[in-house]
Design a protein around this motif. Structure first.
Motif, PDB file in Angstrom:
ATOM      1  N   ARG A  93      31.803  14.979 -43.748  1.00 33.72           N
ATOM      2  CA  ARG A  93      30.415  14.502 -43.910  1.00 33.72           C
ATOM      3  C   ARG A  93      29.538  15.656 -44.396  1.00 33.72           C
ATOM      4  O   ARG A  93      28.726  15.502 -45.303  1.00 33.72           O
ATOM      5  CB  ARG A  93      29.896  13.934 -42.590  1.00 33.72           C
ATOM      6  CG  ARG A  93      28.636  13.096 -42.771  1.00 33.72           C
ATOM      7  CD  ARG A  93      28.038  12.619 -41.451  1.00 33.72           C
ATOM      8  NE  ARG A  93      28.968  11.954 -40.569  1.00 33.72           N
ATOM      9  CZ  ARG A  93      29.298  12.385 -39.346  1.00 33.72           C
ATOM     10  NH1 ARG A  93      28.754  13.482 -38.852  1.00 33.72           N
ATOM     11  NH2 ARG A  93      30.155  11.724 -38.608  1.00 33.72           N
ATOM     12  N   GLU A  94      29.736  16.835 -43.782  1.00 36.31           N
ATOM     13  CA  GLU A  94      28.936  18.007 -44.167  1.00 36.31           C
ATOM     14  C   GLU A  94      29.098  18.368 -45.645  1.00 36.31           C
ATOM     15  O   GLU A  94      28.165  18.827 -46.285  1.00 36.31           O
ATOM     16  CB  GLU A  94      29.372  19.225 -43.341  1.00 36.31           C
ATOM     17  CG  GLU A  94      28.768  19.298 -41.948  1.00 36.31           C
ATOM     18  CD  GLU A  94      29.547  20.273 -41.072  1.00 36.31           C
ATOM     19  OE1 GLU A  94      29.585  20.041 -39.868  1.00 36.31           O
ATOM     20  OE2 GLU A  94      30.122  21.238 -41.612  1.00 36.31           O
ATOM     21  N   ILE A  95      30.329  18.157 -46.165  1.00 35.63           N
ATOM     22  CA  ILE A  95      30.529  18.548 -47.568  1.00 35.63           C
ATOM     23  C   ILE A  95      30.319  17.358 -48.511  1.00 35.63           C
ATOM     24  O   ILE A  95      30.713  17.381 -49.675  1.00 35.63           O
ATOM     25  CB  ILE A  95      31.902  19.234 -47.807  1.00 35.63           C
ATOM     26  CG1 ILE A  95      33.077  18.278 -47.542  1.00 35.63           C
ATOM     27  CG2 ILE A  95      32.023  20.487 -46.959  1.00 35.63           C
ATOM     28  CD1 ILE A  95      34.433  18.870 -47.969  1.00 35.63           C
ATOM     29  N   GLY A  96      29.717  16.299 -47.973  1.00 37.09           N
ATOM     30  CA  GLY A  96      29.283  15.184 -48.842  1.00 37.09           C
ATOM     31  C   GLY A  96      30.290  14.067 -48.995  1.00 37.09           C
ATOM     32  O   GLY A  96      30.168  13.243 -49.896  1.00 37.09           O
ATOM     33  N   VAL A  97      31.307  14.027 -48.117  1.00 40.78           N
ATOM     34  CA  VAL A  97      32.305  12.950 -48.225  1.00 40.78           C
ATOM     35  C   VAL A  97      32.250  12.103 -46.949  1.00 40.78           C
ATOM     36  O   VAL A  97      32.806  12.471 -45.914  1.00 40.78           O
ATOM     37  CB  VAL A  97      33.736  13.520 -48.415  1.00 40.78           C
ATOM     38  CG1 VAL A  97      34.756  12.387 -48.516  1.00 40.78           C
ATOM     39  CG2 VAL A  97      33.811  14.407 -49.653  1.00 40.78           C
ATOM     40  N   ALA A  98      31.551  10.968 -47.043  1.00 37.76           N
ATOM     41  CA  ALA A  98      31.517  10.043 -45.901  1.00 37.76           C
ATOM     42  C   ALA A  98      32.803   9.231 -45.919  1.00 37.76           C
ATOM     43  O   ALA A  98      33.310   8.861 -46.989  1.00 37.76           O
ATOM     44  CB  ALA A  98      30.308   9.134 -46.025  1.00 37.76           C
ATOM     45  N   THR A 111      33.677   6.462 -51.449  1.00 42.93           N
ATOM     46  CA  THR A 111      33.749   6.233 -52.895  1.00 42.93           C
ATOM     47  C   THR A 111      35.125   5.754 -53.328  1.00 42.93           C
ATOM     48  O   THR A 111      35.318   5.372 -54.488  1.00 42.93           O
ATOM     49  CB  THR A 111      33.444   7.530 -53.667  1.00 42.93           C
ATOM     50  OG1 THR A 111      34.419   8.507 -53.291  1.00 42.93           O
ATOM     51  CG2 THR A 111      32.048   8.058 -53.384  1.00 42.93           C
ATOM     52  N   ASP A 116      36.863  12.795 -55.531  1.00 40.54           N
ATOM     53  CA  ASP A 116      35.642  13.228 -54.831  1.00 40.54           C
ATOM     54  C   ASP A 116      35.977  14.114 -53.633  1.00 40.54           C
ATOM     55  O   ASP A 116      35.220  15.025 -53.294  1.00 40.54           O
ATOM     56  CB  ASP A 116      34.824  12.008 -54.389  1.00 40.54           C
ATOM     57  CG  ASP A 116      34.294  11.233 -55.590  1.00 40.54           C
ATOM     58  OD1 ASP A 116      34.224  11.826 -56.686  1.00 40.54           O
ATOM     59  OD2 ASP A 116      33.980  10.037 -55.440  1.00 40.54           O
ATOM     60  N   ALA A 120      34.804  17.987 -53.585  1.00 40.22           N
ATOM     61  CA  ALA A 120      33.970  18.470 -52.469  1.00 40.22           C
ATOM     62  C   ALA A 120      34.594  19.720 -51.846  1.00 40.22           C
ATOM     63  O   ALA A 120      33.882  20.676 -51.506  1.00 40.22           O
ATOM     64  CB  ALA A 120      33.806  17.368 -51.423  1.00 40.22           C
ATOM     65  N   ARG A 123      34.052  22.611 -54.277  1.00 45.24           N
ATOM     66  CA  ARG A 123      32.639  23.014 -54.251  1.00 45.24           C
ATOM     67  C   ARG A 123      32.343  23.859 -53.016  1.00 45.24           C
ATOM     68  O   ARG A 123      31.709  24.902 -53.081  1.00 45.24           O
ATOM     69  CB  ARG A 123      31.749  21.758 -54.214  1.00 45.24           C
ATOM     70  CG  ARG A 123      30.952  21.533 -55.475  1.00 45.24           C
ATOM     71  CD  ARG A 123      29.887  20.469 -55.362  1.00 45.24           C
ATOM     72  NE  ARG A 123      30.035  19.477 -54.342  1.00 45.24           N
ATOM     73  CZ  ARG A 123      30.600  18.277 -54.521  1.00 45.24           C
ATOM     74  NH1 ARG A 123      31.057  17.940 -55.719  1.00 45.24           N
ATOM     75  NH2 ARG A 123      30.683  17.414 -53.532  1.00 45.24           N
ATOM     76  N   GLU A 124      32.893  23.399 -51.866  1.00 44.48           N
ATOM     77  CA  GLU A 124      32.644  24.110 -50.618  1.00 44.48           C
ATOM     78  C   GLU A 124      33.324  25.492 -50.647  1.00 44.48           C
ATOM     79  O   GLU A 124      32.741  26.481 -50.177  1.00 44.48           O
ATOM     80  CB  GLU A 124      33.137  23.282 -49.426  1.00 44.48           C
ATOM     81  CG  GLU A 124      32.934  23.916 -48.069  1.00 44.48           C
ATOM     82  CD  GLU A 124      31.449  24.073 -47.675  1.00 44.48           C
ATOM     83  OE1 GLU A 124      30.563  23.659 -48.438  1.00 44.48           O
ATOM     84  OE2 GLU A 124      31.204  24.644 -46.587  1.00 44.48           O
TER      85      GLU A 124
END
Ligand SMILES: Cc1cc2nc3c(=O)[nH]c(=O)nc-3n(C[C@H](O)[C@H](O)[C@H](O)COP(=O)(O)OP(=O)(O)OC[C@H]3O[C@@H](n4cnc5c(N)ncnc54)[C@H](O)[C@@H]3O)c2cc1C
Length: 424
Positions: A93-98, A111, A116, A120, A123-124
């Motif tokens: 969740r913190e790195i944008g993946v729900a 998604t 993704d 993520a 990116r992290e």
């Protein structure tokens, strides 16, 4: 590799799920530690991209040591508890993946795109300052004084600590070709002989029921018989294919069949098409069916229990005329059908091998690793994480959870090395 990168505190070899997790968590826990992540392939994380039908089954709502085979379950439990599913969900969740839940507790990105998940993570890794060097295969890892020398085709890298995260041998075209096992062995580790795991099973062309059933699926309970006794029982969906059987239950069974073969044991597989029912229950059901619907054909009655095409294939194999009325079914044929429904032999002759396997069973013996730190017991300063260890999970997100958990345990020790001595 530039000259500035010729030394670091932590060198992680392999940028799959476990290597990325280890590198990210190490820098998150201690941004002062320099971390270089070496990846042999041109693009990291190839296996993440193909996972879960390109949707990436990141983890499962409930993960325990009972979802894994291989090394000692107490060691697996200790690693899973140190970084449980709730922490995985929070991290993503913190790195944008729900994540959302699907059947059997499987968690997928909202998604539904494995891309993704990988993006993520990359990116992290960049955000926290991991130095990722792709297309840079580690050819050797040797002790050099207090630390290590990692030899790559693009120069040598000195490191205080090295993490082997090179995966197993499944799907070797992704870059995980078992070379890491050789590195571990050279550094003094015992290997539990690897075999493919989570791989479809090949059935005998002449005696298998699969011919003509390709694409049909049904819920079954498989029994793997080892030396004539029940070895393992597994329940789930079986998918008939042109070569044999696939689907979660067959894939989960594959490692048991292969391990038994490896040990030179006699192994057989039977399928119960009425998950869990006994011969006596099925025989009684057929007896009452004949009373209730005497004019019904045997085939139509059987098709109320299994898919119609499977009913037809079963009767052909049993040489029973499916058009016969139930009232005229002999006792012997009734009992053969009942027996076939609860213990249909699957004539397994092999598997599709590493090119179609989702994991590797076997690997570096868990007993050579300290589960509190993932540090090698035979080569201090060396850490081992992920699939290269003798741990393989069943289908459902468990193998990735092992990668995240073992990566986090190693990272915790690597971030503050002085603390890890206390746990050793
Ligand atoms: C088709 C498929 C679908 C799957 N689906 C799922 C799923 O949905 N959920 C799940 O939980 N599990 C799934 N799995 C299993 C899961 O992908 C693996 O268990 C997991 O990726 C293992 O992570 P790892 O980091 O230990 O190893 P890997 O992902 O194999 O990563 C190892 C990395 O190390 C690199 N490497 C190897 N040797 C060297 C070297 N000498 N130098 C530098 N780099 C090196 C490799 O190129 C690779 O990138 C699937 C597997 C497959 C094949």
């Amino acid at each position: 590799m530039t000259s500035r990168l010729q030394s670091c505190e932590v060198a992680v070899v392999g940028a799959g799920a476990a290597g990325l997790a280890t590198a990210i968590f190490t820098r998150r826990l201690n941004p002062a530690r320099s971390v270089v992540l070496l990846e042999g392939a041109k693009r990291p994380g190839a296996k993440i991209l193909v996972s879960g039908g390109s949707r990436c089954n990141v983890t499962n709502t409930i993960v325990t040591d009972r979802d894994f085979w291989g090394g000692r379950s107490t060691i697996v439990r200790s690693v899973l508890r140190a970084f449980p599913v709730a922490d995985t969900i929070a991290f993503f969740r913190e790195i944008g993946v729900a994540l959302h839940e699907e059947a059997d507790g499987k968690l997928f990105p909202d998604t539904n795109r494995a891309r993704d998940v990988l993006d993520a993570l990359l990116r992290e890794a960049a955000r926290v300052g991991v130095t990722l060097v792709a297309d840079c295969r580690a050819l050797d890892v040797q002790r050099a004084g207090e630390g290590f020398l990692v030899t790559t085709a693009r120069g040598d890298l000195r490191a205080d600590a090295v993490v082997l995260a090179t995966g197993g041998q499944s799907l070797p075209k992704t870059g995980s070709d078992g070379a890491g096992f050789l590195l571990a062995r050279r550094l003094g580790h015992d290997l539990v002989e690897p075999t493919p795991g989570l791989v479809p099973l090949l059935l005998d062309r002449d005696t298998g029921l699969h011919r003509g059933l390709s694409g049909v699926s049904q819920d079954v309970k498989l029994t793997i018989w080892i030396d004539g006794a029940i070895g393992t029982r597994l329940t789930g969906t079986l998918l008939w294919t042109h070569f044999g059987v696939s689907g979660p239950v067959a894939m989960n069974a594959s490692r048991h069949w292969l391990r038994a073969k490896l040990e030179g044991r006699s192994v057989a597989v039977t399928a119960n098409f009425c998950t869990g029912a006994s011969f006596e229950q099925m025989d009684a059901r057929w007896t009452s069916l004949a009373t209730e619907r005497p004019k019904a054909s045997v085939q139509s009655a059987l098709a109320t229990i299994v898919p119609a095409s499977v009913a037809e294939a079963m009767l052909t194999a049993l040489r029973i005329d499916g058009t016969r009325e139930l009232a005229h079914l002999t006792r012997d044929d009734r009992r053969r059908i009942a027996h076939g429904l609860v213990a249909w032999p699957l004539p397994v002759v092999g598997t599709r091998g590493y090119n179609y396997a989702e994991v590797t069973a076997g690997g570096v013996a868990l007993t050579t690793v300290n589960p509190a730190t993932m540090e090698s017991r035979v080569c201090p300063g060396l850490y081992l994480v992920g699939e290269m260890l003798d741990v393989d999970g069943r289908i459902g997100g468990f193998n990735f959870q092992w990668a995240w958990s073992s990566g986090h345990v190693a990272a915790t020790a690597l971030a503050h090395p002085e603390g890890s001595w206390l746990k050793a």
